[in-house]
Design an enzyme around this catalytic site. Structure first.
Site: not given
Ligand code: GLY
Length: 325
Positions: A237-238, A216-217, A240, A186
């Site tokens: 980030t991380g 993801g998020d 999600g 990300t």
């Molecule tokens: N933070 C990005 C994802 O989990 O896809």
């Protein structure tokens, strides 16, 4: 720009006025003091330095934060990055699928998810925001919209780096849905322009070798990205899944509204994730970066090793971030 909320609000007021048989006079908008000042941009991880440069070309010429956060992350989408854009690692079936979101200072937002073969998902997200009455388009529909908007359909091939990583992964084909420090992801960016307006963007290929169809998020407003122009702007980030379950970026904005500094607010959200994940928290990475209305920035991560890139009139640098572990 088509502003659906404004349209709905004005139609409602007009109808109420007609019903009451009297002329409706639009209420005088509340005049808030214009917060003008120093533009600033921050973005996640080392790739943020180059992305901030792209954003700074806009901000330093008194451009809008929205244009800056789009231009900034496009730099990363164009690069050969493991985790952003078409050069990134594919899903476990060998396809690169991209997610992105963007939000401006007036609660307008747009997102795309599970988008294939389009180089700049962030710009498609912006078109969703500006040209449709919707917030999010996904999959084939998002791709059809992008093509109709003139975005070229790129060849369905993996970059050399992604091909090597995928071939290596295929040897064991072990499904390990974890984003940790090595497998980071990300680019998220938030900025304030010289007029004091905030905007944010977030774009990713998601977890490397993920299940096909996984989101993801990053494309989810409130999770991977949230902007409240009265309070601040936040991106995540991380892993999600763990950002989504606490509406991470929205939570950080709300903590700032309660009076916390950007770093304190990011820390509160990370601590909540750590509490929820219990002993599993040590296996994943999650981090937030935040910018408040005064132009103050801050961040906090679950694991050591997270950095963010900062650019303003006085400095351009990487910032090391405190962590829970
Ligand atoms: N933070 C990005 C994802 O989990 O896809």
């Amino acid at each position: 720009m088509f502003n659906r909320r404004y349209f709905l609000r004005s139609s409602l007021f007009s109808s109420l006025g007609l019903l009451a048989g009297r002329k409706v006079v639009a209420a005088t908008p509340v005049q808030r003091p214009l917060v003008t000042g120093q533009p600033v941009v921050i973005s996640t991880w080392d790739a943020g330095l180059a992305a901030n440069k792209g954003a700074w070309e806009v901000l330093s010429r008194n451009g809008a934060a929205l244009d800056a956060v789009e231009a900034g992350v496009k730099v990363t989408e164009s690069s050969q990055n493991c985790c952003v854009g078409l050069g990134a690692n594919p899903d476990r079936d060998g396809y690169v699928t991209l997610d992105a979101s963007i939000m401006d200072h007036e609660w307008n937002c747009g997102a795309v998810g599970f988008l294939e073969r389009i180089k700049h998902p962030i710009s498609v997200a912006r078109r969703v925001m500006e040209k449709t009455p919707h917030v999010m388009l996904v999959g084939v529909g998002a791709q059809q919209f992008a093509v109709a908007e003139g975005f070229p359909l790129e060849p369905a091939v993996l970059s050399d780096d992604a091909k090597k990583s995928y071939e290596k992964w295929l040897k064991k084909a072990e499904y390990k849905p974890v984003i940790n420090i090595e497998n980071h992801d990300t680019i998220g960016m938030v900025a304030m322009d010289a007029a004091g307006n905030l905007s944010g963007s977030c774009t990713t290929s998601g977890m490397g070798f993920k299940m096909r169809g996984r989101l993801g998020d990053s494309p989810i407003i409130g999770a991977g990205l949230f902007v409240d122009n009265e309070v601040g702007a936040v991106t995540a980030t991380g892993q999600g899944e763990d950002v989504i379950r606490v509406c991470g970026s929205h939570s950080v904005v709300e903590y700032m509204r309660q009076g916390m500094s950007p770093e304190e607010a990011c820390k509160a959200a990370v601590e909540k994730i750590a509490r929820i994940k219990k002993e599993k928290a040590k296996d994943i990475q999650v981090a937030f970066i935040a910018l408040n209305k005064k132009g103050e920035t801050g961040s906090y991560a679950l694991q050591k090793g997270f950095t963010y890139a900062l650019r303003n009139n006085n400095e351009e640098r990487m910032v090391e971030v405190k962590s829970y572990f």
